[in-house]
Design a protein around this motif. Structure first.
Motif, PDB file in Angstrom:
ATOM      1  N   GLU A   1       0.840  -1.186   0.000  1.00  0.00           N
ATOM      2  CA  GLU A   1       0.000   0.000   0.000  1.00  0.00           C
ATOM      3  C   GLU A   1       0.880   1.243   0.000  1.00  0.00           C
ATOM      4  N   THR A   2       0.312   2.322  -0.478  1.00  0.00           N
ATOM      5  CA  THR A   2       1.066   3.574  -0.572  1.00  0.00           C
ATOM      6  C   THR A   2       1.483   4.043   0.816  1.00  0.00           C
ATOM      7  N   CYS A   3       2.723   4.450   0.926  1.00  0.00           N
ATOM      8  CA  CYS A   3       3.244   4.914   2.209  1.00  0.00           C
ATOM      9  C   CYS A   3       2.496   6.169   2.652  1.00  0.00           C
ATOM     10  N   ALA A   4       2.023   6.140   3.888  1.00  0.00           N
ATOM     11  CA  ALA A   4       1.256   7.276   4.412  1.00  0.00           C
ATOM     12  C   ALA A   4       2.143   8.467   4.754  1.00  0.00           C
ATOM     13  N   THR A   5       3.441   8.243   4.903  1.00  0.00           N
ATOM     14  CA  THR A   5       4.352   9.334   5.276  1.00  0.00           C
ATOM     15  C   THR A   5       4.780  10.155   4.065  1.00  0.00           C
ATOM     16  N   CYS A   6       5.207   9.477   3.008  1.00  0.00           N
ATOM     17  CA  CYS A   6       5.713  10.200   1.817  1.00  0.00           C
ATOM     18  C   CYS A   6       4.706  10.195   0.675  1.00  0.00           C
ATOM     19  N   HIS A   7       3.565   9.529   0.880  1.00  0.00           N
ATOM     20  CA  HIS A   7       2.494   9.462  -0.127  1.00  0.00           C
ATOM     21  C   HIS A   7       2.973   8.870  -1.456  1.00  0.00           C
ATOM     22  N   GLY A   8       3.863   7.906  -1.327  1.00  0.00           N
ATOM     23  CA  GLY A   8       4.309   7.199  -2.521  1.00  0.00           C
ATOM     24  C   GLY A   8       5.518   7.787  -3.214  1.00  0.00           C
ATOM     25  N   HIS A   9       6.010   8.940  -2.749  1.00  0.00           N
ATOM     26  CA  HIS A   9       7.154   9.588  -3.415  1.00  0.00           C
ATOM     27  C   HIS A   9       8.492   8.941  -3.035  1.00  0.00           C
ATOM     28  N   GLY A  10       8.550   8.314  -1.881  1.00  0.00           N
ATOM     29  CA  GLY A  10       9.807   7.710  -1.432  1.00  0.00           C
ATOM     30  C   GLY A  10      10.763   8.706  -0.822  1.00  0.00           C
ATOM     31  N   GLN A  11      10.391  10.001  -0.840  1.00  0.00           N
ATOM     32  CA  GLN A  11      11.248  11.061  -0.322  1.00  0.00           C
ATOM     33  C   GLN A  11      10.459  11.924   0.655  1.00  0.00           C
ATOM     34  N   VAL A  12      11.153  12.472   1.638  1.00  0.00           N
ATOM     35  CA  VAL A  12      10.553  13.469   2.526  1.00  0.00           C
ATOM     36  C   VAL A  12      11.430  14.700   2.518  1.00  0.00           C
ATOM     37  N   ARG A  13      10.819  15.842   2.698  1.00  0.00           N
ATOM     38  CA  ARG A  13      11.551  17.111   2.644  1.00  0.00           C
ATOM     39  C   ARG A  13      11.707  17.664   4.056  1.00  0.00           C
ATOM     40  N   LEU A  14      12.930  18.068   4.392  1.00  0.00           N
ATOM     41  CA  LEU A  14      13.220  18.646   5.701  1.00  0.00           C
ATOM     42  C   LEU A  14      13.660  20.089   5.513  1.00  0.00           C
ATOM     43  N   GLN A  15      13.193  20.955   6.368  1.00  0.00           N
ATOM     44  CA  GLN A  15      13.575  22.361   6.307  1.00  0.00           C
ATOM     45  C   GLN A  15      14.665  22.618   7.337  1.00  0.00           C
ATOM     46  N   ARG A  16      15.824  23.053   6.874  1.00  0.00           N
ATOM     47  CA  ARG A  16      16.920  23.408   7.780  1.00  0.00           C
ATOM     48  C   ARG A  16      17.299  24.859   7.519  1.00  0.00           C
ATOM     49  N   GLY A  17      16.740  25.734   8.337  1.00  0.00           N
ATOM     50  CA  GLY A  17      17.012  27.149   8.107  1.00  0.00           C
ATOM     51  C   GLY A  17      16.441  27.578   6.769  1.00  0.00           C
ATOM     52  N   ILE A  18      17.287  28.157   5.941  1.00  0.00           N
ATOM     53  CA  ILE A  18      16.840  28.616   4.625  1.00  0.00           C
ATOM     54  C   ILE A  18      16.898  27.495   3.598  1.00  0.00           C
TER      55      ILE A  18
END
Length: 375
Positions: free
Chosen positions: A158-175
């Motif tokens: 089933e589609t990953c609930a965290t990344c919604h199927g993209h396989g990647q997550v984005r993190l914000q570090r400052g700018i």
């Protein structure tokens, strides 16, 4: 310690063409390759240095970055990817993470393959020279047979609930906006609905794997054989790693190997050395005969052509070098002792000097030394 300029490492001008870079790298790598310099840490470091230099300068984008910013272009520490043999992250990792992700770009990163495995195989000299096929047993992670390595009991994902199927997550570090594989699905974009009862969803289990490895003729200490895909099984949906078999050759009772050549010591009696004789010596493919001339001194080396080793890198075999060692007789019988005493009695007066040229030269040197000390 600061790094040397990459152009200096390869010995080329900053205007060098791709072909000039390639020739310079081949020349540098051949000179410092670990196979040609076993155990030489300086050569190993030089080999890695020229490899690192070529990896940067042979890539148009990396070369432009280096020409503009020098080594600082690769020292931001923002890579996040695997580090290669040269010891730095891929340039795309660094600048893709820093600049590409700011504008929503960035290379997608999927799950990584299984780990590589190293195995040390000990061989007798004869086995290394002739080549052999051996079975080995390796404790490793293998694909679960129950779920065929999928990790799923019924094959449903089933589609990953965290990344919604993209396989990647984005993190914000400052700018900066950083992107990394999803920690929940491992970068696959899918999660297992019903985990396998055998491997609990890992797709891998620990077990001993038995393999048959063909060792080519002429391998030597430190040679490595790569078996593609025989390393650890990767996470579900990823390829396995590789197996690297490193050869270690056991010490031999008779021969000592030096590249393609073999060396051995051949003991002979004092009578054989003085009068001359024919002596049978062992070789890796049988026996050979060497002729000992009269008045041969201990340490004399005889060369037998093509009786050495044909390595995996050479077209013809090396040579066998036999060093004769004059052996002092032991456990003498009464008759032998009497004969030697009679023989020794013939070495009297100044006439004895001509029978022992080395001893005479040594005694002359000793006399000259004492004369200088007492003058």
């Amino acid at each position: 310690m600061s790094k040397r300029d990459y152009y200096e490492v390869l010995g080329v001008a900053r205007t060098a063409t791709d072909e000039e870079l390639k020739k310079a790298y081949r020349r540098c790598a051949m000179k410092h390759h670990p196979d040609r310099n076993p155990g030489d840490k300086e050569a190993e470091a030089a080999f890695k240095e020229c490899k690192e230099a070529y990896e940067v300068l042979s890539d148009g984008g990396k070369r432009r970055m280096y020409d503009a910013h020098g080594h600082a272009a690769f020292e931001h520490g923002m890579g996040g990817g695997n580090r290669g043999p040269a010891g730095f992250g891929d340039v795309g990792d660094i600048f893709g993470d820093i600049f590409g992700n700011i504008f929503g770009g960035g290379a997608a990163r999927g799950p990584r393959r299984g780990a590589d495995i190293g195995y040390v195989m000990e061989l007798d000299l004869e086995e290394a020279v002739a080549g052999i096929e051996k079975r080995i047993e390796i404790p490793t992670l293998t694909a679960c047979e129950h779920c065929k390595g999928s990790g799923s009991e019924d094959g449903k994902l089933e589609t990953c609930a965290t990344c919604h199927g993209h396989g990647q997550v984005r993190l914000q570090r400052g700018i900066f906006s950083m992107q990394q594989p999803c920690p929940h699905c491992g970068g696959r974009g899918k999660t297992i609905k019903n985990p396998c009862a055998e491997c609990h969803g890992n797709g891998r289990i620990e077990q001993d794997k038995v393999l048959s490895v063909k060792i080519p003729a002429g391998v030597d200490n430190g040679d490595r054989i790569r078996l593609s895909g025989e390393g650890e099984a990767g996470p579900p949906g990823t390829p396995p790693g590789d197996l690297y078999v490193e050869v270690r050759v056991r010490e031999h009772d008779i021969f000592e190997r030096d590249g393609d050549d073999l060396h051995c010591e051949v003991p002979i009696r004092i009578s054989q050395a003085a009068l001359g004789d024919s002596v049978r010596v062992p070789t890796l493919d049988g026996e050979a005969e060497i002729r000992i001339p009269a008045e041969t001194q201990t340490g004399k080396v005889f060369r037998l052509r093509d009786k050495g080793v044909k390595s995996v890198r050479s077209r013809s075999p090396g040579d066998l070098y036999c060093k004769v060692v004059v052996e002092t007789p032991v456990n003498l019988t009464t008759q032998q002792r009497e004969l030697l005493e009679q023989f020794e009695a013939t070495f009297v007066g100044d006439g004895a000097r001509r029978h022992s040229p080395k001893s005479s030269t040594f005694m002359d040197g000793v006399k000259g030394f004492w004369d200088r000390m007492t003058s």
